[in-house]
Design a protein around this motif. Structure first.
Motif, PDB file in Angstrom:
ATOM      1  N   ALA A  55      36.515  -3.036  43.347  1.00 41.01           N
ATOM      2  CA  ALA A  55      36.952  -3.868  42.088  1.00 41.01           C
ATOM      3  C   ALA A  55      36.648  -5.314  42.817  1.00 41.01           C
ATOM      4  O   ALA A  55      36.461  -6.092  41.913  1.00 41.01           O
ATOM      5  N   ASP A  56      34.874  -5.200  43.319  1.00 37.70           N
ATOM      6  CA  ASP A  56      34.762  -5.851  43.419  1.00 37.70           C
ATOM      7  C   ASP A  56      33.722  -6.419  43.079  1.00 37.70           C
ATOM      8  O   ASP A  56      33.285  -7.647  42.344  1.00 37.70           O
ATOM      9  N   LYS A  82      22.917 -12.981  41.798  1.00 38.17           N
ATOM     10  CA  LYS A  82      22.678 -12.933  42.931  1.00 38.17           C
ATOM     11  C   LYS A  82      23.123 -11.379  43.961  1.00 38.17           C
ATOM     12  O   LYS A  82      22.313 -10.452  44.314  1.00 38.17           O
ATOM     13  N   TRP A  83      24.360 -11.608  43.790  1.00 36.75           N
ATOM     14  CA  TRP A  83      24.977 -10.767  44.580  1.00 36.75           C
ATOM     15  C   TRP A  83      25.268  -9.447  43.850  1.00 36.75           C
ATOM     16  O   TRP A  83      24.862  -8.444  44.557  1.00 36.75           O
ATOM     17  N   LEU A  84      24.938  -9.136  42.574  1.00 37.24           N
ATOM     18  CA  LEU A  84      25.049  -8.197  41.769  1.00 37.24           C
ATOM     19  C   LEU A  84      23.130  -7.895  42.079  1.00 37.24           C
ATOM     20  O   LEU A  84      23.325  -6.149  41.988  1.00 37.24           O
ATOM     21  N   ALA A 140      40.803  -9.404  42.727  1.00 35.22           N
ATOM     22  CA  ALA A 140      39.853  -9.123  43.260  1.00 35.22           C
ATOM     23  C   ALA A 140      39.898  -9.226  44.897  1.00 35.22           C
ATOM     24  O   ALA A 140      39.753  -8.825  45.522  1.00 35.22           O
ATOM     25  N   LEU A 141      40.930 -10.412  45.195  1.00 39.53           N
ATOM     26  CA  LEU A 141      41.474 -10.690  46.275  1.00 39.53           C
ATOM     27  C   LEU A 141      42.209  -9.347  46.800  1.00 39.53           C
ATOM     28  O   LEU A 141      42.245  -9.419  48.113  1.00 39.53           O
ATOM     29  N   GLY A 182      39.919  -6.239  46.401  1.00 39.21           N
ATOM     30  CA  GLY A 182      38.034  -6.197  47.236  1.00 39.21           C
ATOM     31  C   GLY A 182      38.649  -5.827  48.047  1.00 39.21           C
ATOM     32  O   GLY A 182      38.732  -5.895  49.298  1.00 39.21           O
ATOM     33  N   ASN A 183      36.738  -5.746  48.858  1.00 40.97           N
ATOM     34  CA  ASN A 183      36.755  -5.324  50.129  1.00 40.97           C
ATOM     35  C   ASN A 183      35.721  -6.574  50.560  1.00 40.97           C
ATOM     36  O   ASN A 183      34.929  -6.459  51.629  1.00 40.97           O
ATOM     37  N   ASN A 184      34.951  -6.851  49.447  1.00 41.13           N
ATOM     38  CA  ASN A 184      33.066  -7.540  50.465  1.00 41.13           C
ATOM     39  C   ASN A 184      33.623  -8.705  50.263  1.00 41.13           C
ATOM     40  O   ASN A 184      34.690  -9.261  49.983  1.00 41.13           O
TER      41      ASN A 184
END
Length: 245
Positions: free
Chosen positions: A82-83, A133-135, A214-215, A218-220
């Motif tokens: 999901a992130d 940058k995160w990817l 995403a919220l 997601g997990n990150n």
């Protein structure tokens, strides 16, 4: 009591309020520091190593953990599917918003629409950089190919105005179609303003929906922060655009 120049005694003035407040704050700080110490007034473990104070739940005492124990107690925020889906899709979603906003300076009639487009560009361009940058830090893990893949469904007939092939726009709510982008590009003046506000409102509503997904799934932590910022910023802009329209 103190003496004045004539030898008479006079009362000293009461300490100013600010001094009393500072003294009280200092006393509170001392109590806080004393409360953070471990057993026997020490903030170190029995082997002499420094400990980390982990606040307890309401009504519970704080715990003193070694660095190793604190690292184990930290929740796992490894990115999940999901992130990755949210970040990769939102980059393309934001890029379309920049494309639409770039049309406003020469086509919009209302100064408010021009300023809105500037704010959208100023907010979403840095967000694209942060997500890229995160990817780069969290590349998606390749999914193994199944041994017996199911046959692909027959492609649906082309729909006039549908987005071009190769773009997963169907998975991203609020994306404008190629026809809508062409209409926006051709519009001028008040017609541009009305169409821009209509398309951008739907675009923002789609972004808020994606962020909510995403919220929820997601997990990150970093992705959660990015999604929360999108919800806050774009929800406010939705209200502003509805008032302008």
């Amino acid at each position: 009591m103190a003496k004045d120049l004539r030898g008479r005694r006079r009362a000293l003035p009461a300490p100013p309020v600010r001094f009393a407040a500072v003294a009280a704050a200092a006393a509170g700080l001392l109590l806080t520091l004393a409360g953070c110490q471990g057993k026997g007034g020490s903030d170190r473990a029995e082997d002499g190593r420094a400990t980390i104070v982990a606040p307890g739940r309401p009504g519970e005492k704080a715990r003193h953990l070694t660095p190793e124990e604190a690292a184990k107690a930290k929740p796992d925020d490894s990115p999940n599917a999901a992130d990755h889906t949210y970040v990769s899709h939102m980059i393309e979603h934001h890029r379309q918003a920049l494309t639409m906003s770039a049309l406003a300076p020469e086509r919009a009639a209302a100064d408010g629409v021009k300023r809105l487009a500037e704010r959208i560009t100023a907010a979403q361009r840095p967000e694209i950089g942060a997500m890229e940058k995160w990817l780069a830090r969290h590349p998606a893990t390749a999914t193994p190919t199944p041994t017996a893949p199911a046959p692909a469904p027959a492609p649906a007939p082309a729909t006039p105005g549908a987005p071009a092939a190769g773009h997963d726009h169907g998975a991203m709510p609020g994306m404008a179609t190629e026809r809508q982008l062409a209409e926006l590009t051709a519009a001028r003046g008040p017609d541009f303003d009305r169409l821009f506000l209509k398309l951008m409102t739907a675009h923002h509503e789609g972004a808020v929906k994606m962020a909510g997904e995403a919220l929820a799934g997601g997990n990150n932590v970093a992705v959660e922060e990015m999604a929360t910022e999108v919800v806050a910023t774009q929800s406010a802009e939705i209200h502003r655009m509805r008032a302008m329209g």
